[in-house]
Design a protein around this motif. Structure first.
Motif, PDB file in Angstrom:
ATOM      1  N   ARG A  11       0.834  -1.210   0.000  1.00 56.27           N
ATOM      2  CA  ARG A  11       0.000   0.000   0.000  1.00 56.27           C
ATOM      3  C   ARG A  11       0.862   1.251   0.000  1.00 56.27           C
ATOM      4  O   ARG A  11       0.535   2.270  -0.627  1.00 56.27           O
ATOM      5  CB  ARG A  11      -0.904  -0.008   1.240  1.00 56.27           C
ATOM      6  CG  ARG A  11      -1.860   1.183   1.330  1.00 56.27           C
ATOM      7  CD  ARG A  11      -2.312   1.389   2.757  1.00 56.27           C
ATOM      8  NE  ARG A  11      -1.197   1.809   3.627  1.00 56.27           N
ATOM      9  CZ  ARG A  11      -1.280   1.908   4.954  1.00 56.27           C
ATOM     10  NH1 ARG A  11      -2.394   1.581   5.576  1.00 56.27           N
ATOM     11  NH2 ARG A  11      -0.226   2.310   5.652  1.00 56.27           N
ATOM     12  N   ALA A  44      -3.963  -2.806  -3.388  1.00 59.19           N
ATOM     13  CA  ALA A  44      -2.687  -2.119  -3.199  1.00 59.19           C
ATOM     14  C   ALA A  44      -1.811  -2.264  -4.447  1.00 59.19           C
ATOM     15  O   ALA A  44      -1.178  -1.295  -4.892  1.00 59.19           O
ATOM     16  CB  ALA A  44      -1.972  -2.672  -1.966  1.00 59.19           C
ATOM     17  N   GLN A  48      -0.433   0.782  -6.648  1.00 62.31           N
ATOM     18  CA  GLN A  48       1.005   1.016  -6.518  1.00 62.31           C
ATOM     19  C   GLN A  48       1.830   0.299  -7.577  1.00 62.31           C
ATOM     20  O   GLN A  48       2.991   0.645  -7.785  1.00 62.31           O
ATOM     21  CB  GLN A  48       1.485   0.591  -5.124  1.00 62.31           C
ATOM     22  CG  GLN A  48       0.883   1.413  -3.997  1.00 62.31           C
ATOM     23  CD  GLN A  48       1.364   2.856  -3.994  1.00 62.31           C
ATOM     24  OE1 GLN A  48       2.219   3.261  -4.782  1.00 62.31           O
ATOM     25  NE2 GLN A  48       0.802   3.658  -3.109  1.00 62.31           N
TER      26      GLN A  48
END
Length: 438
Positions: A11, A44, A48
């Motif tokens: 995250r 996440a 990302q």
């Protein structure tokens, strides 16, 4: 190791270690990590991303999370071909026959389709009697004998991907390039391929709608395949309109057979030749792409590729009658024409809407356990750039359930746009990504 710590790390945009990825994949495949934590981790990753090393590690961990096919008893360099999915995309049927006729072993393991039309297994199953369940011994013997066999995907192949994909599908995390790339390449590694030719579809009828995103996916898959010790080529092909003229399982088999007999659509022929030529180069049959293509054109012209297809069908119990117009494939009980309402050029033919029309008729699945009707679908008569007069037939719907017709007709009508000026030509192939140009 703690799952919450791994989720937090990703995250925050940090790089996961190989051991952390292995831990996640093991927990996903064995069921020790609950769905909600997998969903959080997938989200996440969605935001990302992953670098190329993380993506490669994820791919390998998933590839070896279950059964891995050992194709060592098969003689020669084993090459697989995979499409990211499109409408009317029956190139695999043609590529298998072409590559095998050229002496390249094709040990093909495919899944059933979800979406517009069936997958490769569904298409072959529309041939009466065709068996997609072979023992490992039968599978290997057939490839060694006639150079090709096709079976349905093993139930324990890449179990981590099966669970992860199901969660991604309901948590809006499907559109993640690292997760897409690792899903595709892990299955090819587990299926035993040494060389992989990827047909990355681009356009409205494809998962990747724009060229930049498709290129990024192609480069990622080529790079992680190379890092996993595989030879990989990705070809980016157009999917703004359907490939060929037929959309639907038996309809697509018939069109593939027509092409193998020298009567197929030019766009389908071109893409099939390009993809299969790359298979020959990867296998070392040719060092030059053009020489590979010329051999394949010869195999088409002499009927050797068609003969190879009939050998594959016969070996797996399929029955075709080549004295009949539709080869004795299943046919729908009713045909309904879509008529042009105005004169002009077809300036747009939306592949996605054609695919939805075929699915509404019963040619595809909305859920994995949905029943597919092999005989239904859409047969295009006019395509992008063609001139039409008012009253001309644009397409023919092959229907069994008349109750499905109204919605399918609406989708198909919306797929066609007719305008006064002839449109510009859309390329069939946008680019090719090799390991040295990633």
């Amino acid at each position: 190791m703690n799952v919450v710590d791994i989720i937090t790390k990703k995250r925050n945009g940090l790089t996961m270690t190989r051991s952390e990825i292995d831990y996640m994949v093991k927990g996903i495949s064995e069921g020790t990590i609950p769905d909600y934590q997998i969903a959080a981790w997938a989200m996440a990753v969605y935001f990302q991303g992953m670098d190329i090393e993380e993506t490669r590690d994820l791919t390998l961990a998933m590839a070896y999370s279950g059964e891995v096919m050992d194709l060592a008893p098969i003689q020669g360099f084993k090459v697989d071909k995979h499409s990211t999915g499109g409408v009317g995309d029956k190139t695999t049927l043609i590529a298998i026959a072409l590559a095998a006729a050229a002496g390249i072993p094709v040990a093909k393991m495919s899944g059933r389709g979800l979406g517009h039309t069936g997958g490769t297994v569904d298409k072959f199953e529309s041939i009466p009697g065709f068996r997609v369940e072979l023992s490992r011994r039968e599978f290997i013997e057939q490839v060694n004998t006639i150079k090709a066999a096709l079976i349905s995907q093993s139930g324990n192949l890449v179990p981590a991907d099966k669970r992860l994909y199901a969660i991604r599908d309901v948590t809006a995390t499907v559109e993640s390039i690292p997760l897409i790339a690792s899903s595709i390449i892990s299955k090819k590694i587990a299926a035993g391929a040494q060389g992989i030719v990827l047909d990355v579809k681009v356009g409205r009828g494809a998962f990747m709608k724009d060229l930049d995103t498709a290129t990024q996916l192609a480069r990622t898959m080529v790079e992680i395949g190379k890092g996993a010790g595989r030879e990989v080529v990705a070809v980016l092909t157009d999917m703004n309109q359907p490939l060929g003229y037929n959309v639907g399982n038996a309809l697509e088999v018939a069109e593939a057979l027509d092409l193998l007999r020298g009567q197929g659509a030019e766009d389908l022929k071109e893409v099939s030749l390009i993809l299969t030529a790359h298979m020959l180069v990867l296998a070392g049959k040719h060092t030059d792409f053009q020489a590979a293509r010329e051999e394949l054109q010869q195999l088409l012209a002499t009927g050797q590729a068609f003969q190879k297809f009939t050998e594959i069908v016969a070996a797996q119990g399929g029955r075709l009658d080549f004295s009949l117009p539709f080869y004795d494939l299943p046919q729908a009980s009713h045909k309904e024409e879509l008529i042009a309402r105005e004169e002009g050029y077809v300036v747009d033919l939306d592949a996605l809407k054609v695919g939805h029309a075929a699915m509404l008729l019963g040619a595809g699945r909305e859920q994995l356990d949905d029943h597919i009707d092999p005989s239904v679908g859409v047969q295009l008569v006019k395509k992008y750039g063609d001139f039409v007069k008012k009253g001309d037939v644009l397409a023919v719907m092959h229907v069994n359930d008349i109750n499905r017709l109204a919605l399918a007709r609406q989708q198909l009508q919306e797929a066609f746009t007719v305008g006064p000026a002839q449109p510009v030509t859309i390329p069939l192939v946008y680019k090719t990504v090799l390991s040295q140009n990633t």
